[in-house]
Design an enzyme around this catalytic site. Sequence first.
Site, PDB file in Angstrom:
ATOM      1  N   HIS A 474       1.143  -3.954   8.172  1.00 32.31           N
ATOM      2  CA  HIS A 474      -0.165  -4.571   8.429  1.00 32.31           C
ATOM      3  C   HIS A 474      -1.271  -3.508   8.427  1.00 32.31           C
ATOM      4  CE1 HIS A 474      -2.822  -7.618  10.470  1.00 32.31           C
ATOM      5  NE2 HIS A 474      -3.428  -6.499  10.841  1.00 32.31           N
ATOM      6  N   GLU A 475      -1.101  -2.485   9.250  1.00 31.61           N
ATOM      7  CA  GLU A 475      -2.147  -1.457   9.348  1.00 31.61           C
ATOM      8  C   GLU A 475      -2.275  -0.666   8.049  1.00 31.61           C
ATOM      9  OE1 GLU A 475      -4.187  -1.737  11.643  1.00 31.61           O
ATOM     10  OE2 GLU A 475      -2.976  -3.032  12.930  1.00 31.61           O
ATOM     11  N   HIS A 478      -4.581  -2.434   5.776  1.00 28.19           N
ATOM     12  CA  HIS A 478      -5.977  -2.092   6.077  1.00 28.19           C
ATOM     13  C   HIS A 478      -6.339  -0.742   5.453  1.00 28.19           C
ATOM     14  CE1 HIS A 478      -7.183  -5.316   8.698  1.00 28.19           C
ATOM     15  NE2 HIS A 478      -6.300  -5.051   9.634  1.00 28.19           N
ATOM     16  N   HIS A 481      -7.167  -0.902   1.854  1.00 25.23           N
ATOM     17  CA  HIS A 481      -8.512  -1.464   1.692  1.00 25.23           C
ATOM     18  C   HIS A 481      -9.547  -0.333   1.809  1.00 25.23           C
ATOM     19  CE1 HIS A 481     -11.122  -5.255   2.777  1.00 25.23           C
ATOM     20  NE2 HIS A 481     -11.393  -4.778   1.587  1.00 25.23           N
TER      21      HIS A 481
END
Length: 683
Positions: A474-475, A478, A481
């Site tokens: 998940h992180e 990010h 991105h």
Amino acid sequence: MIDAQNPFFEKYNTPHGTVPFDKIKTEHYEPAIREGIRQHIAEINAITDNPEVPTFDNTLLAYEKSGDLLNRVVTVFSNLRSAETNDDLQILAQKMMPLLSEHDNDISLNEKLFERIKTVYDRKEQLNLTAEQMKLLENVYDGFIRQGANLKGEAKEEYRRLTKELSSLTLEFSENNLKETNNYQLILTDKAQLAGLPESAVEAAAETAKEKGLTGWVFTLQAPSYIPFMTYAGNRDLRKELYLAYNTKCTHDNEYNNIDIVRKIANTRMSIAQLLGYDNFAQYTLEKRMAQNSEAVYNLLNQLLEAYTPTAQNEYKEVQELAHREQGADFTVMPWDWSYYSNKLKDQKFNINEEMLRPYFELEKVKEGVFGLATRLYGITFNKNTDIPVYHKDVDAYEVFDKDGQFLAVLYTDFHPREGKRAGAWMTEYKGQWIDSETGENSRPHVSVVMNFTKPTENKPALLTFNEVETFLHEFGHSLHGMFANSTYESLSGTNVYWDFVELPSQIMENFAIEKDFLNTFARHYQTGENLPEELMKRMVDAANFNAAYACLRQVSFGLLDMAWYTRHTPFEGDVKEYEQKAWAKAQILPVVKDACMSTQFSHIFSGGYSAGYYSYKWAEVLDADAFSLFKQKGIFNRDVAGSFRQNILSKGGTEHPMTLYKRFRGQEPTIDALLIRNGIKN
């Protein structure tokens, strides 16, 4: 006078101009912040005193570039207050945050500056601006309006007072939460009290006791300690004790009580919104979200409630039946029993639990797997560089290179809990990305992922739970991105997107966690090197939707609580616990515990960026399920799909409306169907 010894005042002589953490001391922050403010004011004055007609370049671009020193200092200061704080830094924050809030207001309420911005904005159709220039202009103009630029006289002074007060309140909320977490420890000295706990949890507790100079075993409220205890400890009284310690944080009659601070934060945000002409804070916030309004948020939450509640009630019933078989018909599964008995049920149904999987998820191997996934999808590579300074010995720094060998980004990884780090997991930046308008140089980002994973012990390396593997993915999503950012302006780059879109790049990565072809690249037993057995993998995939409906309603309950606090249009003076219990009652499956309180420790919505935005996780889950279905259709490692995702979503930042970007990638608007199918709610 500028102190030549202050590292903030000189060009960073480090690889890629990274932050010289090894040279920064607490005493460097205040003079650097004050000088940063002085320089920023001078730069703003240069814009407002310019006798030339306002243009995009001499006003908008100049504003975008202003405040460089202040931004650099505050970025380090703010990030370390989350990742590596101490008493001195917290005392300094209490002094600096009101000063910074006042400075922000001095900029956003500067009438001459806004007049110049408005002049350019009013002529925007005649200026032949690029799409990015137009987006920057609209964002800056709207931002000034939303920060009080149109307020006059007493209203403007009231806005200053409220925002300054909010800055202090959110800081106090966060610090109280960290201190309450750190101050608690469950000390056990009788080995019988450890019954049911796996060896990994017992070893970690012994390690914690040793670190604290105590004998026996110490359990804390940090996730790697708390979660295994609640899942495996056979002693119900101790589970209840630990549960209540965690779920009554910041409600006690001591200096860390957040009850009144919750009221004040909610009321202050409401007052700010109403001062700006909105009915409530949610209306103000959602104006700049994909959802657009409260009705759309409630529509999503109610759709999920309707779809998932029957299944969630059956899930509770099944766990309750198991507990009845073991404890008798009059036994009620309470919140401190839920993890324990649901784990037993999962083990019975699928013969799987976190401890079976943990030996196959050695942190270093998981890291290789996650980095390798990015290489396979996007062609990027990671090179650990020990010459890049870090802020703690647990932190590693990597140079990231693009598929053509060009430098792409710096990535910091920080995996384990410690007293100076707040709970949870997050991604942040020490430097954003932008393109220099004069030289054309693409200034690349410095990104950090921070987590609180199981630590290594004397006998074992760091072995992660499956949930921690998902959190890593998940992180890391990010961070992609941030790392793939490719915008002209820093304020539009990377994760500077609508808040209910920012979770799409992170949540789409979680889908890989149960993909066999991905797991086979790294999931090996830390002692034998044996691959994660096919049968174990199958059981893990089969169990992926175990209690998925309960988990969904838990997230919905947080969304309902968040909206209840921020759709208010009258001040709240009531009982925080009662209000909370009423707000999320529709989504509660377990019995209510009267003394428990989420609001007093709900950092996401009271001191983080998710106020009137917690629904974003479920909103983005609808997007990620729909988006990942394209990977499933074309192949999970499909370079064309990944390339399109990078080009249309990861690299675009906030340069266009998120729905425009999403449809360009997916070819259609998302529906809830893909999520319902993935969770087994719908065929």
